[in-house]
Design a protein around this motif. Structure first.
Motif, PDB file in Angstrom:
ATOM      1  N   UNK A  78      -5.214   7.338   2.055  1.00 27.65           N
ATOM      2  CA  UNK A  78      -6.102   6.761   3.070  1.00 27.65           C
ATOM      3  C   UNK A  78      -5.916   5.246   3.160  1.00 27.65           C
ATOM      4  N   UNK A  79      -5.708   4.630   2.009  1.00 25.23           N
ATOM      5  CA  UNK A  79      -5.514   3.175   1.994  1.00 25.23           C
ATOM      6  C   UNK A  79      -4.250   2.797   2.774  1.00 25.23           C
ATOM      7  N   UNK A  80      -3.164   3.516   2.527  1.00 21.24           N
ATOM      8  CA  UNK A  80      -1.928   3.228   3.253  1.00 21.24           C
ATOM      9  C   UNK A  80      -2.076   3.514   4.744  1.00 21.24           C
ATOM     10  N   UNK A  81      -2.686   4.648   5.071  1.00 16.11           N
ATOM     11  CA  UNK A  81      -2.847   5.010   6.484  1.00 16.11           C
ATOM     12  C   UNK A  81      -3.685   3.988   7.232  1.00 16.11           C
ATOM     13  N   UNK A  82      -4.617   3.365   6.544  1.00 17.30           N
ATOM     14  CA  UNK A  82      -5.433   2.341   7.200  1.00 17.30           C
ATOM     15  C   UNK A  82      -4.579   1.142   7.578  1.00 17.30           C
ATOM     16  N   UNK A  83      -3.730   0.715   6.663  1.00 13.19           N
ATOM     17  CA  UNK A  83      -2.808  -0.381   6.965  1.00 13.19           C
ATOM     18  C   UNK A  83      -1.855   0.012   8.092  1.00 13.19           C
ATOM     19  N   UNK A  84      -1.354   1.241   8.032  1.00 17.30           N
ATOM     20  CA  UNK A  84      -0.356   1.695   8.998  1.00 17.30           C
ATOM     21  C   UNK A  84      -0.950   1.806  10.401  1.00 17.30           C
ATOM     22  N   UNK A  85      -2.172   2.317  10.485  1.00 22.85           N
ATOM     23  CA  UNK A  85      -2.793   2.553  11.785  1.00 22.85           C
ATOM     24  C   UNK A  85      -3.317   1.271  12.429  1.00 22.85           C
ATOM     25  N   UNK A  94       0.829  -1.206   0.000  1.00 23.40           N
ATOM     26  CA  UNK A  94       0.000   0.000   0.000  1.00 23.40           C
ATOM     27  C   UNK A  94       0.863   1.255   0.000  1.00 23.40           C
ATOM     28  N   UNK A  95       2.004   1.207   0.696  1.00 22.88           N
ATOM     29  CA  UNK A  95       2.923   2.358   0.714  1.00 22.88           C
ATOM     30  C   UNK A  95       3.516   2.590  -0.670  1.00 22.88           C
ATOM     31  N   UNK A  96       3.912   1.542  -1.345  1.00 19.55           N
ATOM     32  CA  UNK A  96       4.464   1.695  -2.697  1.00 19.55           C
ATOM     33  C   UNK A  96       3.426   2.273  -3.643  1.00 19.55           C
ATOM     34  N   UNK A  97       2.171   1.817  -3.489  1.00 21.19           N
ATOM     35  CA  UNK A  97       1.110   2.358  -4.332  1.00 21.19           C
ATOM     36  C   UNK A  97       0.919   3.848  -4.074  1.00 21.19           C
ATOM     37  N   UNK A  98       0.892   4.224  -2.804  1.00 23.92           N
ATOM     38  CA  UNK A  98       0.726   5.644  -2.447  1.00 23.92           C
ATOM     39  C   UNK A  98       1.866   6.482  -3.016  1.00 23.92           C
ATOM     40  N   UNK A  99       3.092   6.017  -2.832  1.00 27.41           N
ATOM     41  CA  UNK A  99       4.247   6.765  -3.339  1.00 27.41           C
ATOM     42  C   UNK A  99       4.239   6.823  -4.859  1.00 27.41           C
ATOM     43  N   UNK A 100       3.822   5.733  -5.494  1.00 24.94           N
ATOM     44  CA  UNK A 100       3.765   5.717  -6.950  1.00 24.94           C
ATOM     45  C   UNK A 100       2.751   6.695  -7.494  1.00 24.94           C
ATOM     46  N   UNK A 101       1.581   6.770  -6.857  1.00 26.55           N
ATOM     47  CA  UNK A 101       0.550   7.719  -7.293  1.00 26.55           C
ATOM     48  C   UNK A 101       1.008   9.151  -7.013  1.00 26.55           C
ATOM     49  N   UNK A 102       1.635   9.346  -5.856  1.00 29.97           N
ATOM     50  CA  UNK A 102       2.102  10.676  -5.473  1.00 29.97           C
ATOM     51  C   UNK A 102       3.164  11.196  -6.439  1.00 29.97           C
ATOM     52  N   UNK A 103       4.047  10.308  -6.889  1.00 34.99           N
ATOM     53  CA  UNK A 103       5.113  10.714  -7.816  1.00 34.99           C
ATOM     54  C   UNK A 103       4.657  10.721  -9.261  1.00 34.99           C
ATOM     55  N   UNK A 104       3.393  10.386  -9.519  1.00 39.63           N
ATOM     56  CA  UNK A 104       2.874  10.382 -10.879  1.00 39.63           C
ATOM     57  C   UNK A 104       3.268   9.174 -11.701  1.00 39.63           C
ATOM     58  N   UNK A 105       3.748   8.122 -11.055  1.00 40.05           N
ATOM     59  CA  UNK A 105       4.173   6.930 -11.778  1.00 40.05           C
ATOM     60  C   UNK A 105       3.035   5.908 -11.917  1.00 40.05           C
ATOM     61  N   UNK A 106       2.019   6.045 -11.082  1.00 42.02           N
ATOM     62  CA  UNK A 106       0.855   5.169 -11.149  1.00 42.02           C
ATOM     63  C   UNK A 106      -0.389   6.013 -11.350  1.00 42.02           C
ATOM     64  N   UNK A 107      -1.382   5.437 -11.988  1.00 45.19           N
ATOM     65  CA  UNK A 107      -2.635   6.132 -12.216  1.00 45.19           C
ATOM     66  C   UNK A 107      -3.792   5.161 -12.035  1.00 45.19           C
ATOM     67  N   UNK A 108      -5.004   5.695 -12.015  1.00 44.01           N
ATOM     68  CA  UNK A 108      -6.181   4.857 -11.825  1.00 44.01           C
ATOM     69  C   UNK A 108      -6.766   4.974 -10.437  1.00 44.01           C
ATOM     70  N   UNK A 113      -7.072   8.009  -7.086  1.00 49.82           N
ATOM     71  CA  UNK A 113      -6.773   9.346  -6.598  1.00 49.82           C
ATOM     72  C   UNK A 113      -5.729   9.290  -5.489  1.00 49.82           C
ATOM     73  N   UNK A 114      -4.897  10.320  -5.425  1.00 49.30           N
ATOM     74  CA  UNK A 114      -3.839  10.329  -4.419  1.00 49.30           C
ATOM     75  C   UNK A 114      -4.409  10.301  -3.001  1.00 49.30           C
ATOM     76  N   UNK A 115      -5.556  10.950  -2.817  1.00 52.05           N
ATOM     77  CA  UNK A 115      -6.188  10.941  -1.503  1.00 52.05           C
ATOM     78  C   UNK A 115      -6.628   9.541  -1.093  1.00 52.05           C
TER      79      UNK A 115
END
Length: 462
Positions: A408-415, A386-400, A402-404
Motif C-alpha cells: 500500500x505504501x508503494x502504491x500510494x507513491x506510484x498513484x 518504497x518499491x525497494x522496501x516492498x520488494x524486500x519485504x515480499x522476498x523475505x529480505x526485510x522485516x518489521x 507487513x507485506x500488505x
C-alpha cells in the motif's frame, strides 16, 4: 552575485549643498547589495526538505526547545550595515503602500483562506532581532472546530511546518519556502517580499486536500504563539510509525540475497516517466532565467546609480555657473541645469523602484518555481525507495512491516506521482503567466513616470 541597490532610505532626494558632490553615489554604494542579501551556505539556502523515510522511520520534528537557526534571529553586523533603531521602529507601522509588491498571488481555496500579514520586528535593537507575522485563516473544514483563527508565527515556524508536512506526506510535493538571507533580512523590502512569498506558500498548501487533514497544519494554524505552540508540537504523533529492517541471516545467505535481489522492470519505471522527465527539463530551462535575471538587475542598478550621479553633477554645474559671476547672462541657464539634475535623480529613484519589482519577479519568484519543479526528483526517489522496501519485504529480505502495508505504501507513491507532477506544473504555468503580466505592468508604469519627468522638464525649459 546579484548586486542591487537596497537601502531603508535612498538619498536620491538629498539636494544640492556645498558638500553634496558624490553624495548620491556614496549613498548608493553603501547600500549596494542584493534584495535578499548575500547567500547562505548551499545547505541553508534550500528549504527544509526531509528525505523519504522508506526503510527507517523519519527523524522527529525539530524540538522547539532547541535554539532555532532562524535567519531572522541573528542579524549580522558589518561596518557598512549597523542596525539602526529608527528604521527598525518604523517597521511596526507598515502602510499599505509600503507593502505593495509586484506579485499576483494565486487564487485561494474558498474553504480554506489563509493570509500572512502584519510583519513586526521583535526586539529591533537586539542582535537577535527577528520578524513575526500574523497568520489569519478562515476555515470551513471538518478538522477544525472554529471558523477563524489568528496566530503569530516567525520564519522558523514556517520551516517547522514545511519539514513536518514532508515527513507526514512524503508522496506530496510540498511547495518550497522562500530562501534565507545572511544580511539585509530586517530591511522593509525584504520583509514585505518574504511576507508575500509566505502567503503564496500557504495558499499553495491549501490546494492539496490531503494537506488540509494534516495535524501539523492544524497545530500551526490554531495554537497560540509561544509555549502553547511548542507544547502542541511535542504532543503530535510521529509522522510515520512503521519501519522495515534487514532480516538477520547468516553471511552466506546475506551475500546470496544481495546477488539475487531484483526489482520488477514493470514497476521500476513509473507510468508517468515521460512527464517526470519533462518536469525536470522544464525546471532546468527555467533555472537559466535566474543568472540572466541577476545580470539584468545588476546592469539596471548601474544605470540607476549613473543617472543619480549625473543628476548631482548637473545641479553642481549649475551652481558653479551661478557662483562664477551673478551678473553674467550665462547664469540664466543655471536653473535649467538644476531642473535637469533633479529630473535625472527622479528618474533614478523611479527606475530603482522598478528594479526592486523586477528583481522579485525574475530572481526570487523564478527560483521558487524551479525549486517546486525540482521537488519531482524527491518524489521519484521516494517512490523508488518504497518499491525497494516492498520488494524486500515480499522476498523475505526485510522485516518489521507487513507485506500488505509495504505494498500500500508503494502504491500510494506510484498513484500520486502523476497528479503531483501535474499540479506542480500547473502552479508554475499560472505563476509564469502572472509574472509576465506583472512585469509588463511594472515596466509600463515606470516608463510612464519617466516620460512625465521629461515632460515636466520640457515645460520648465520652454
Amino acid at each position: 552575485m546579484l548586486r542591487s541597490l537596497v537601502g531603508s532610505e535612498m538619498c536620491i532626494r538629498d539636494r544640492v549643498s556645498t558638500q553634496s558632490t558624490g553624495h548620491w553615489s556614496t549613498s548608493m554604494a553603501d547600500n549596494n547589495k542584493t534584495l535578499f542579501g548575500d547567500s547562505d551556505d548551499d545547505d541553508e539556502n534550500e528549504p527544509v526538505m526531509a528525505s523519504e523515510p522508506v526503510v527507517e522511520a523519519p527523524a522527529p520534528a525539530p524540538e522547539p526547545d532547541k535554539p532555532e537557526e532562524d535567519d531572522m534571529s541573528a542579524v549580522p553586523v558589518t561596518p557598512n550595515m549597523l542596525p539602526s533603531p529608527a528604521p527598525s521602529e518604523a517597521y511596526s507601522n507598515t502602510t499599505e503602500e509600503e507593502c505593495s509588491t509586484p506579485f499576483k498571488l494565486p487564487a485561494s481555496n474558498e474553504a480554506f483562506i489563509i493570509e500572512v500579514c502584519n510583519p513586526v520586528v521583535q526586539d529591533p535593537n537586539s542582535m537577535r532581532a527577528f520578524v513575526t507575522y500574523d497568520v489569519k485563516s478562515q476555515v470551513s473544514h471538518c478538522e477544525y472546530t472554529d471558523s477563524s483563527y489568528d496566530v503569530i508565527r516567525r520564519y522558523s515556524d514556517f520551516e517547522w511546518l514545511h519539514g513536518r508536512l514532508v515527513a507526514e506526506m512524503p508522496h506530496v510535493n510540498v511547495p518550497p519556502l522562500p530562501g534565507k538571507a545572511s544580511m539585509g533580512n530586517l530591511e522593509m523590502r525584504f520583509i514585505n517580499l518574504r511576507q508575500q512569498m509566505l502567503s503564496k506558500f500557504m495558499i499553495r498548501l491549501t490546494a492539496h486536500e490531503e494537506i488540509l487533514h494534516s495535524q501539523g497544519l492544524k497545530c500551526f494554524l490554531t495554537e497560540k504563539y509561544g509555549a502553547e505552540f511548542d507544547h502542541a508540537k511535542k504532543k503530535l504523533p510521529a509522522p510515520r510509525e512503521f519501519q522495515a529492517v534487514e532480516k538477520s541471516v547468516g553471511l552466506f545467505a546475506r551475500m546470496k540475497s544481495k546477488v539475487t535481489t531484483s526489482v520488477p522492470k514493470e514497476l521500476a519505471t513509473p507510468k508517468c516517466q515521460e512527464y517526470f522527465d519533462y518536469t525536470l527539463k522544464q525546471a532546468k530551462a527555467l533555472s537559466k532565467l535566474i543568472p540572466a535575471g541577476e545580470r539584468y538587475i545588476a546592469r539596471v542598478g548601474d544605470l540607476c546609480k549613473a543617472n543619480g550621479e549625473m543628476g548631482v553633477a548637473m545641479v553642481e554645474f549649475g551652481k558653479s555657473i551661478e557662483a562664477l559671476d551673478s551678473s553674467s547672462t550665462d547664469t540664466a541657464i543655471s536653473p535649467l541645469f538644476d531642473s535637469l539634475g533633479e529630473c535625472l535623480q527622479d528618474i533614478a529613484e523611479a527606475t530603482t523602484q522598478a528594479m526592486y519589482d523586477e528583481e522579485a519577479l525574475l530572481v526570487t519568484n523564478v527560483t521558487e518555481n524551479c525549486m517546486l519543479l525540482n521537488g519531482a526528483q524527491r518524489l521519484f526517489d521516494a517512490r523508488k525507495g518504497a518499491l525497494k522496501t516492498f520488494c524486500g519485504v515480499k522476498d523475505g529480505k526485510l522485516e518489521g512491516i507487513e507485506i500488505g502495508d509495504a505494498q500500500k505504501n508503494f502504491e500510494k507513491f506510484d498513484e500520486t506521482l502523476l497528479p503531483e507532477l501535474e499540479m506542480s506544473n500547473a502552479f508554475v504555468e499560472a505563476d509564469l503567466k502572472a509574472m509576465l503580466f506583472s512585469m509588463a505592468k511594472a515596466r509600463k508604469a515606470a516608463l510612464a513616470k519617466e516620460l512625465q519627468f521629461w515632460e515636466n522638464l520640457e515645460a520648465k525649459s520652454s
